[in-house]
Design a protein around this motif. Structure first.
Motif, PDB file in Angstrom:
ATOM      1  N   LEU A   1      32.175  44.993  51.811  1.00 54.63           N
ATOM      2  CA  LEU A   1      32.347  44.658  50.396  1.00 54.63           C
ATOM      3  C   LEU A   1      33.515  45.425  49.787  1.00 54.63           C
ATOM      4  CD1 LEU A   1      28.709  44.434  48.918  1.00 54.63           C
ATOM      5  CD2 LEU A   1      30.400  42.600  49.106  1.00 54.63           C
ATOM      6  N   ALA A   2      33.634  46.702  50.126  1.00 50.16           N
ATOM      7  CA  ALA A   2      34.729  47.519  49.583  1.00 50.16           C
ATOM      8  C   ALA A   2      36.084  46.974  50.026  1.00 50.16           C
ATOM      9  CB  ALA A   2      34.567  48.972  50.026  1.00 50.16           C
ATOM     10  N   ILE A   3      36.210  46.641  51.310  1.00 49.66           N
ATOM     11  CA  ILE A   3      37.477  46.102  51.809  1.00 49.66           C
ATOM     12  C   ILE A   3      37.777  44.757  51.162  1.00 49.66           C
ATOM     13  CG2 ILE A   3      38.658  45.233  53.857  1.00 49.66           C
ATOM     14  CD1 ILE A   3      37.175  47.368  55.469  1.00 49.66           C
ATOM     15  N   ALA A   4      36.739  43.918  51.012  1.00 48.28           N
ATOM     16  CA  ALA A   4      36.935  42.608  50.392  1.00 48.28           C
ATOM     17  C   ALA A   4      37.384  42.746  48.943  1.00 48.28           C
ATOM     18  CB  ALA A   4      35.639  41.795  50.470  1.00 48.28           C
ATOM     19  N   TRP A   5      36.760  43.670  48.203  1.00 47.96           N
ATOM     20  CA  TRP A   5      37.169  43.897  46.816  1.00 47.96           C
ATOM     21  C   TRP A   5      38.616  44.378  46.755  1.00 47.96           C
ATOM     22  CZ3 TRP A   5      35.823  42.268  42.354  1.00 47.96           C
ATOM     23  CH2 TRP A   5      34.493  42.002  42.019  1.00 47.96           C
ATOM     24  N   CYS A   6      38.977  45.322  47.624  1.00 40.47           N
ATOM     25  CA  CYS A   6      40.337  45.862  47.614  1.00 40.47           C
ATOM     26  C   CYS A   6      41.365  44.778  47.911  1.00 40.47           C
ATOM     27  CB  CYS A   6      40.464  46.999  48.626  1.00 40.47           C
ATOM     28  SG  CYS A   6      39.605  48.514  48.174  1.00 40.47           S
ATOM     29  N   LEU A   7      41.132  43.997  48.964  1.00 44.71           N
ATOM     30  CA  LEU A   7      42.089  42.961  49.325  1.00 44.71           C
ATOM     31  C   LEU A   7      42.152  41.874  48.255  1.00 44.71           C
ATOM     32  CD1 LEU A   7      41.372  42.584  53.155  1.00 44.71           C
ATOM     33  CD2 LEU A   7      43.214  43.865  52.043  1.00 44.71           C
ATOM     34  N   GLY A   8      40.986  41.493  47.724  1.00 43.28           N
ATOM     35  CA  GLY A   8      40.955  40.469  46.693  1.00 43.28           C
ATOM     36  C   GLY A   8      41.686  40.895  45.433  1.00 43.28           C
ATOM     37  N   LEU A   9      41.426  42.121  44.980  1.00 46.37           N
ATOM     38  CA  LEU A   9      42.095  42.616  43.777  1.00 46.37           C
ATOM     39  C   LEU A   9      43.599  42.798  44.012  1.00 46.37           C
ATOM     40  CD1 LEU A   9      39.519  45.260  42.498  1.00 46.37           C
ATOM     41  CD2 LEU A   9      40.046  43.041  41.471  1.00 46.37           C
ATOM     42  N   ALA A  10      43.965  43.255  45.209  1.00 41.97           N
ATOM     43  CA  ALA A  10      45.387  43.447  45.506  1.00 41.97           C
ATOM     44  C   ALA A  10      46.130  42.114  45.486  1.00 41.97           C
ATOM     45  CB  ALA A  10      45.555  44.131  46.858  1.00 41.97           C
ATOM     46  N   VAL A  11      45.561  41.087  46.124  1.00 40.99           N
ATOM     47  CA  VAL A  11      46.202  39.770  46.155  1.00 40.99           C
ATOM     48  C   VAL A  11      46.269  39.176  44.751  1.00 40.99           C
ATOM     49  CG1 VAL A  11      45.985  37.410  47.000  1.00 40.99           C
ATOM     50  CG2 VAL A  11      45.612  39.325  48.555  1.00 40.99           C
ATOM     51  N   LEU A  12      45.146  39.249  44.031  1.00 39.42           N
ATOM     52  CA  LEU A  12      45.117  38.726  42.663  1.00 39.42           C
ATOM     53  C   LEU A  12      46.123  39.445  41.777  1.00 39.42           C
ATOM     54  CD1 LEU A  12      43.770  36.994  40.430  1.00 39.42           C
ATOM     55  CD2 LEU A  12      42.120  38.869  40.133  1.00 39.42           C
ATOM     56  N   GLY A  13      46.130  40.770  41.843  1.00 40.77           N
ATOM     57  CA  GLY A  13      47.051  41.540  41.024  1.00 40.77           C
ATOM     58  C   GLY A  13      48.498  41.280  41.387  1.00 40.77           C
ATOM     59  N   TYR A  14      48.780  41.124  42.683  1.00 46.62           N
ATOM     60  CA  TYR A  14      50.162  40.871  43.114  1.00 46.62           C
ATOM     61  C   TYR A  14      50.680  39.550  42.557  1.00 46.62           C
ATOM     62  CZ  TYR A  14      54.015  39.471  46.132  1.00 46.62           C
ATOM     63  OH  TYR A  14      55.215  39.025  46.600  1.00 46.62           O
ATOM     64  N   PHE A  15      49.923  38.466  42.751  1.00 48.88           N
ATOM     65  CA  PHE A  15      50.396  37.157  42.290  1.00 48.88           C
ATOM     66  C   PHE A  15      50.423  37.076  40.761  1.00 48.88           C
ATOM     67  CE2 PHE A  15      49.223  35.886  46.644  1.00 48.88           C
ATOM     68  CZ  PHE A  15      50.396  35.231  46.991  1.00 48.88           C
TER      69      PHE A  15
END
Length: 263
Positions: A238-252
């Motif tokens: 869950l932690a990795i999924a949150w990190c990757l999801g937020l990073a991708v969302l924030g980047y775009f």
């Protein structure tokens, strides 16, 4: 020079610029850094005995409570640092320097990359300082292996990168520094509604899903498991999924806002 070489060169220049700003104007960084340190000292020395007795169901043991709250305080430190990122990005957007950069032959994305890398470095340095304070007042992690320490460091860096990209987006949509600070306030408030200070199962039943499935709780439980040997379970994924999801969302989100031509 190739396009990649230009991007790396310009990003390095923007990184140096942001680090120089942080060094010349340290008041914001220090204020954000003092918040987790004050909370750490407050909860350990004022509430520590009572909180440890309540969580453990036995006698008061402040040392156990120090071990419990330090992972949450470290992640709160990262959240506080990214508030400064949102303010810095907003200042750049409103003070005219970005308009000047748009007229220069520099890689367009290097401005955001400089902010992100600089913020991640500041987050890691802040975590080290807060961790040093925690060790000074009694925090110990004697059972963690070298691999677990590396995994914990990697999680902190990944979490910092994810929150930083979101903070950059918040800074880009803010009309001024005050609005940017307010927009990024959830970065500081969310840890208070997580398992940072008390276990999720001691919270009211209606509130437990909110605390359990927000970004900070899985990261805190994973860090707690790596450093203290507690059960991680599904929290690691869950932690990795949150990190990757937020990073991708924030980047775009950030790049789309930044690349939009000003009206």
């Amino acid at each position: 020079m190739s396009s990649l070489s230009l991007a790396v060169r310009d990003s390095s220049t923007m990184l140096r610029r942001n680090l120089l700003h942080a060094r010349r104007y340290p008041s914001l960084t220090l204020n954000l850094l003092l918040t987790p340190i004050m909370l750490l000292l407050l909860f350990v020395y004022i509430f520590g005995d009572v909180m440890s007795a309540g969580i453990g169901g036995g006698g008061a043991d402040r040392s156990e409570y120090i071990a419990y709250i330090v992972p949450g305080i470290l992640l709160m430190t990262i959240g506080g640092t990214t508030v400064g990122t949102a303010v810095s990005v907003s200042n750049d957007m409103t003070e005219g320097i970005i308009a000047r950069f748009r007229t220069m032959a520099i890689h367009r994305g290097s401005v955001l990359v400089g902010h992100v890398v600089g913020s991640v470095l500041q987050s890691i340095m802040s975590v080290v300082l807060v961790g040093a304070v925690a060790v000074a007042i009694g925090f110990r992690s004697t059972d963690a292996t070298v691999l677990e320490w590396l995994a914990a460091f990697g999680l902190l860096a990944l979490f910092a990168m994810a929150l930083t990209w979101v903070a950059v987006g918040m800074g880009l949509i803010s009309p001024n520094a005050e609005a940017a600070s307010n927009n990024a306030m959830p970065m500081i408030l969310l840890p208070l509604f997580s398992s940072a200070f008390i276990p999720v199962d001691t919270m009211p039943g209606w509130f437990q899903p909110i605390a359990e499935y927000q970004p900070f709780t899985p990261a805190i439980e994973t860090l707690r498991g790596l450093l203290l040997g507690s059960e991680i379970g599904h929290n690691g994924w869950l932690a990795i999924a949150w990190c990757l999801g937020l990073a991708v969302l924030g980047y775009f989100w950030s790049t789309s806002k930044f690349n939009r031509d000003p009206k």
